[in-house]
Scaffold this active site. Sequence first.
Site, PDB file in Angstrom:
ATOM      1  N   ASN A  82       0.825  -1.209   0.000  1.00 23.40           N
ATOM      2  CA  ASN A  82       0.000   0.000   0.000  1.00 23.40           C
ATOM      3  C   ASN A  82       0.858   1.256   0.000  1.00 23.40           C
ATOM      4  OD1 ASN A  82      -2.357  -1.548   0.249  1.00 23.40           O
ATOM      5  ND2 ASN A  82      -2.170  -1.602   2.480  1.00 23.40           N
ATOM      6  N   HIS A  83       0.256   2.356  -0.410  1.00 25.73           N
ATOM      7  CA  HIS A  83       0.835   3.688  -0.208  1.00 25.73           C
ATOM      8  C   HIS A  83      -0.159   4.464   0.632  1.00 25.73           C
ATOM      9  CE1 HIS A  83       4.009   3.841  -3.584  1.00 25.73           C
ATOM     10  NE2 HIS A  83       3.635   2.568  -3.422  1.00 25.73           N
ATOM     11  N   THR A  84       0.347   5.281   1.544  1.00 24.24           N
ATOM     12  CA  THR A  84      -0.552   5.996   2.431  1.00 24.24           C
ATOM     13  C   THR A  84      -1.491   6.926   1.663  1.00 24.24           C
ATOM     14  OG1 THR A  84      -0.704   7.422   4.369  1.00 24.24           O
ATOM     15  CG2 THR A  84       1.120   7.851   2.845  1.00 24.24           C
TER      16      THR A  84
END
Length: 212
Positions: A82-84
């Site tokens: 994931n990426h924030t």
Amino acid sequence: MANSKRIYPRTGDTQTIYLKNVISNPNITVGDYTMYHDFVNDPVNFERNNVLYHYPVNHDKLIIGKFCSIACGVKFLFNSANHTMTSLSTYPFPLFFEEWGLEKKNVTESWDNRGDIIIGNDVWIGFEAVILAGVTIGDGAIIGTRAVVTKDVPPYTIVGGVPAKTIRKRFDDAAITKLLKMRWWDWPEEKIAQNIQAIKAGRVAQLGNMGT
């Protein structure tokens, strides 16, 4: 009698393994008799090929129950993929802490942490399905071919599609309640063997009346 200690349970078949017996990562737990089949890669390399972005720094876990059937190419996609989305940018600045003068200890701020992946008992996961971080799949569920599972799946429910959606329940509510209470997968091997015909035939009522 069955032997859950084997790597290869089928004579002459090196594409099918009892998964528990090839796991070395302490953050991966697999129950007895859960099988993985791979006709593309060596199934022994399941941790490297199928459990992705599972970095030790994040401490997230993959927990798989007993008597599951995992088809070729199934992927478990963990939090570090994931990426924030809480930052103004999705760029993982904390991951490149040296470049930007950030604290190394905060590297996990690069992604949103959705939690562990938990797979119940007697779950069938179809060819090339993808299970995302934070998902729990209930006992007896079926995940369709190439489904992308983004949300929890209730016990004894069939799901499919992208993203995966409910297709139907496998049994009526009374039968599901009985099966969840019975937990046949926790029985001793001898008792499972004694009841195997009822299990195979789907005779829930008979199964409940057999064995103590």
